[in-house]
Design an enzyme around this catalytic site. Structure first.
Site: not given
Ligand code: B3K
Ligand code: ZN
Length: 885
Positions: A128, A268-270, A304-305, A308
């Site tokens: 991302e 932070g994380a993905m 949070h992750e 998602h």
């Molecule tokens: N979705 C990712 C962030 C990606 C950033 C790319 N530059 C983490 C998050 O918001 O959960």
């Molecule tokens: Zn997020």
């Protein structure tokens, strides 16, 4: 590095792809410098699309090695290729066809940390927003969804683990010490959610049984030896899974959920499907090395992750303009989770503090943009606090407007209607309009209009008529590209508090809509009249921060003190004390500037100390009260022509008044410090964390009294957990820089934690944020320290980022050296890691509100960056927007 092409993307240009991607088959033959990626992509032409149109795939710094159509090599005249694009012509008219693309990529040389890269011997990906195109040529956009099959082949000894998204299909050995593993993700997903991890890691395993009885394997993968430090993250994960079932009815959907912790990560994380990749900062914790804040961050980011998986993955975004659809909503969900796990009021205070410290300045400066923007030049620069935090506030307001039950109904409808979709903000809002039976078109301006609305309020009580009138006026400031604004629909939670602390219940209200405790401000100017109010009430407005606005309501300090004592909403009590504090801090800043003595309203000091000393209130809340508005808060309230040195001096002087000059201060802080010691083993619970926070803020006030340095040095030596240790070390370093006690403590800390990078980051940050003119020399010296690692994003953020973002006096030197230093660093970081460079550069986003001498230096430093020809798109986009008039 890809230098800027100047191309701007417009929401209005959105149209679906010409070709539909049916499935994706990827085979990776991993090699540190020459990984072979074979992508087999099945497409068909979308109905109605002109048969002559070519298939255009995105790339980024790619080298094409092989290209086939239905297994036959393409002739040179059938395609065009560059590192950025692959165009294929003469494709079949109707039936599906298979494109095979082979690329060779170099993970070791990938310093951008986008696409496939190596960190500490581990292969890992970050896709991302547009990283997948650095792996293979692909329609790399979020509305292209397909199921993926992944095969990974690698040397077995160095890569015993071969991981990807979805469920494990199987694996086995190859010759020459190689092995393979295959994964299948049945849930169609966009390429930005793809992930691959390979290497040798330690595994912490657990399991979770979903509401409907499915067993899910949970794994957290960390560097060998760090397994015990993943226990808290695992616990947070299981709590998140359960909470999402109970609160939002969302179950996990694969057989396995994995989290991998890596030490080189841009963010932070993905949330990659089934395989989250984390900055190890947000996974690893134990009492010896993690602060209470670290624990709270881990809990929030794990949640949070995980959340998602539904808001982002099962329902994704149609295009990147819709980013808040997944981010704002998921932040709202993680806020609610933390509020349920901890203290709701304290959580809300922390959220609002963060919003005001980060999002309000963004919304008031040259980088302001709507929650749902309509153009971008570099999407990575739109992962902003506006999209995330203001996006969350907008979701929260929908919940406030509809009430808990109808909001839940709207969410259910959203999940039901859009599961499997790449959706838009309009789709989302429509679900709440339907479920709530409410027109949200005016409300939707929150998505489209940038800038923090200002609400000016005044009130009057008519003793004879027993009526209370409240006049409100809203203005939304002009922001880049949006000079004129329409009125917003602003939900304001309120209470009319009577003398005895009870809440008035008016017999009638005219002038606008009121639902429950929420007043709906929809016009530019509106006057509400409340009848049947027996005596003059005190107005408590925007309780719980129901709307993310600036409120201009001049209230006598006696009224604010009344709210601070009696409001049943703890947030409102904190807000009242803040409103009491700010005028004092602002006046002090002006007085410092004019060389006048500093004074402080006794009503404020009394209300503050009374709350701090009230054992009926939770300690975490009292710690928030004692934290006082920050220097950045004061600067924001002052509005412009700021002198950071004067603000710093003013805040210090007010703290000293509270700590030593006020009659009660010293005694209160001494009592708190003496009585709040926690005996027994460390627990990262919210309750204990609150006690530590309050005791440590007492320590910090006590440092202003005689013997302060010795007290802090003793607290440092006595600390048996990282929270207490960091707090004592910060007091020493920030209040007594250069003293031998401080040098000794910093030295002891370094010696003890030299081999722990996450703790070393704290050591760097504490020193980078020591206020005053010595800061820049200190930061430069620390860059020469053998522990400084210029390639590690956490380390760069902990030193250079901390200096630029969190050291107002040190960074904003009147001679401009801080800005010139930063410009030099940005230019050094940019070729290696553009995202990191661009992010740190946003620390200068409020440069226009500085006093003229500093502002001129800041402009010159930015212009210096702008003049550089070889800039990444990321940095060029930020610097140009910051300089644009
Ligand atoms: N979705 C990712 C962030 C990606 C950033 C790319 N530059 C983490 C998050 O918001 O959960
Ligand atoms: Zn997020």
């Amino acid at each position: 590095m890809r230098t800027d092409t100047g191309q701007i993307v417009h929401l209005a240009d959105y149209r679906p792809t010409d070709f539909v991607l049916e499935r994706v088959d990827l085979t990776f033959e991993l090699d540190p410098t020459a990984t072979r990626v074979e992508a087999r992509l099945i497409f068909h032409r979308r109905e109605g699309v002109d048969a002559g149109l070519p298939l255009i795939l995105d790339g980024d710094e790619l080298a094409l090695s092989e290209l086939r159509l239905d297994q036959i090599d393409l002739k040179p005249e059938q395609f065009d290729v560059s590192p950025e694009q692959l165009t294929i012509r003469d494709l079949p008219e109707s039936q599906p066809f298979e494109i095979t693309v082979v690329t060779i990529i170099n993970p070791e040389a990938n310093t951008q940390l986008m696409g496939l890269y190596r960190t500490n011997g581990i292969y890992c990906t970050q896709c991302e927003a547009e990283g997948f195109r650095r792996i293979t040529y692909f329609p790399d956009r979020p509305d292209v969804l397909a199921p993926y099959t992944i095969t990974i082949v690698a040397d077995k000894a160095s890569n015993p683990l071969l991981l990807s998204n979805g469920n494990f299909l199987g694996g086995g050995n190859y010759d020459e010490g190689r092995h393979f593993a295959a994964w299948f993700d049945p849930f169609p997903k966009p390429s930005y959610l793809f992930a691959l991890v390979a290497g040798d890691l330690g595994v912490v395993e657990d399991s979770f049984t979903t509401l409907s009885g499915r067993d899910v394997t949970l794994k957290i993968l960390v560097e060998h030896g760090k397994e015990p430090r993943a226990a808290y993250a695992m616990d947070a994960l299981k709590r998140s899974m359960k909470w999402d079932e109970e609160r939002f009815g969302r179950e996990y959907d694969l057989d396995i959920f994995m989290i991998v912790a890596v030490s080189d990560f841009n963010m932070g994380a993905m949330e990659n499907k089934g395989l989250n990749v984390f900055n190890d900062k947000y996974v690893l914790a134990d009492p010896e090395t993690a602060t209470d804040q670290d624990y709270a961050n881990i809990e929030a980011i794990i949640a949070h992750e995980y959340f998602h998986n539904w808001t982002g993955n099962r329902i994704t975004c149609r295009d990147w303009f819709q980013l808040c659809l997944k981010e704002g909503l998921t932040v709202y969900r993680d806020h609610e989770f933390s509020a349920d796990m901890r203290s709701r009021a304290v959580k809300r205070i922390a959220e609002v503090r963060h919003l005001k410290a980060e999002q309000f300045p963004e919304d008031a400066g040259p980088l302001a943009h709507p929650v749902r923007p309509t153009t971008y030049r570099e999407i990575n620069n739109f992962y902003t606090t506006t999209v995330y935090e203001k996006g969350s506030e907008v979701t929260r307001m929908i919940a406030t407007l509809l009430g808990r039950d109808l909001f839940k109904k709207g969410m259910d409808l959203y999940f039901e209607r859009h599961d499997g979709d790449a959706a838009t903000v309009e789709d989302f809002v429509k679900c709440f309009e339907e479920a709530g039976g409410r027109d949200l078109s005016q409300f939707s301006r929150w998505y489209h209009q940038a800038g923090t609305p200002m609400v000016t309020a005044s009130s009057a009580y008519d003793t004879a008529e027993k009526t209370f009138t409240l006049s409100l006026e809203q203005t939304v400031p002009a922001t880049p590209g949006q000079p004129v604004k329409e009125p917003m629909h602003i939900p304001l939670s309120f209470a009319l508090i009577l003398d005895n602390g009870s809440i008035a219940e008016p017999t009638a209200v005219t002038g606008g809509e009121i639902t429950g405790e929420v007043l709906h401000l929809t016009e530019r100017k509106q006057t509400f009249t409340f009848s049947g109010v027996a005596s003059r009430p005190v107005l408590s407005l925007n309780r719980s921060f129901s709307a993310p606005i600036n409120l201009d309501l001049s209230q006598p300090s006696a009224d604010l003190a009344h709210i601070a004592r009696h409001d049943s909403d703890l947030f409102a009590r904190w807000q009242a004390i803040t409103h009491l504090a700010l005028p004092n801090l602002m006046q002090a800043a002006r007085d410092v500037g004019e060389g006048k003595p500093i004074d402080c309203d006794p009503a404020f000091v009394e209300a503050l100390l009374e709350a701090a000393d009230d054992d009926n209130l939770e300690p975490a809340f009292r710690a928030q009260v004692l934290a006082l508005p920050s220097e950045a808060d004061i600067a924001r309230e002052l509005g412009g022509k700021n002198d950071p040195d004067a603000i710093h001096a003013a805040r210090q002087a007010i703290i000293a008044i509270i700590a030593i000059i006020a009659d009660k201060g010293a005694a209160v802080f001494q009592r708190l410090f003496d009585t709040l010691r926690i005996d027994g083993p460390f627990a990262p619970s919210a309750e204990d964390a609150g006690k530590r926070a309050l005791r440590n803020s007492a320590l910090s006030y006590l440092s202003y009294a005689d013997g302060g340095i010795q007290r802090a040095a003793d607290a440092f030596s006595a600390a048996d957990n990282m929270t207490d240790m960091i707090q004592a070390l910060t007091v020493l370093a920030h209040r007594f820089p250069g003293k031998s006690e401080t040098a000794n403590a910093l030295g002891a800390f370094l010696k003890r934690f030299e081999t722990n990078p996450l703790v070393l980051d704290k050591w760097f940050s504490i020193q980078a944020t020591i206020p005053g003119p010595g800061a820049l020399a200190r930061v430069k010296a620390l860059m020469e320290d053998p522990h400084f690692v210029a390639t590690n994003p956490n380390r760069v953020r902990s030193l250079i980022g901390a200096f630029a973002f969190s050291n107002p006096t040190g960074f904003n030197r009147a001679d401009g050296e801080g800005y010139r230093f930063l410009a030099k660093q940005i230019l050094a970081i940019d070729p290696r890691n553009p995202q990191l460079a661009a992010r740190i550069l946003t620390s200068m986003r409020s440069w226009r509100s500085l006093e003229p001498v500093r502002a001129d230096h800041a402009r010159a430093a930015l212009a210096e960056i702008e003049r550089t020809s070889e800039l990444s798109t990321d940095v060029r986009d930020i610097v140009e927007r910051m300089l644009k008039a």
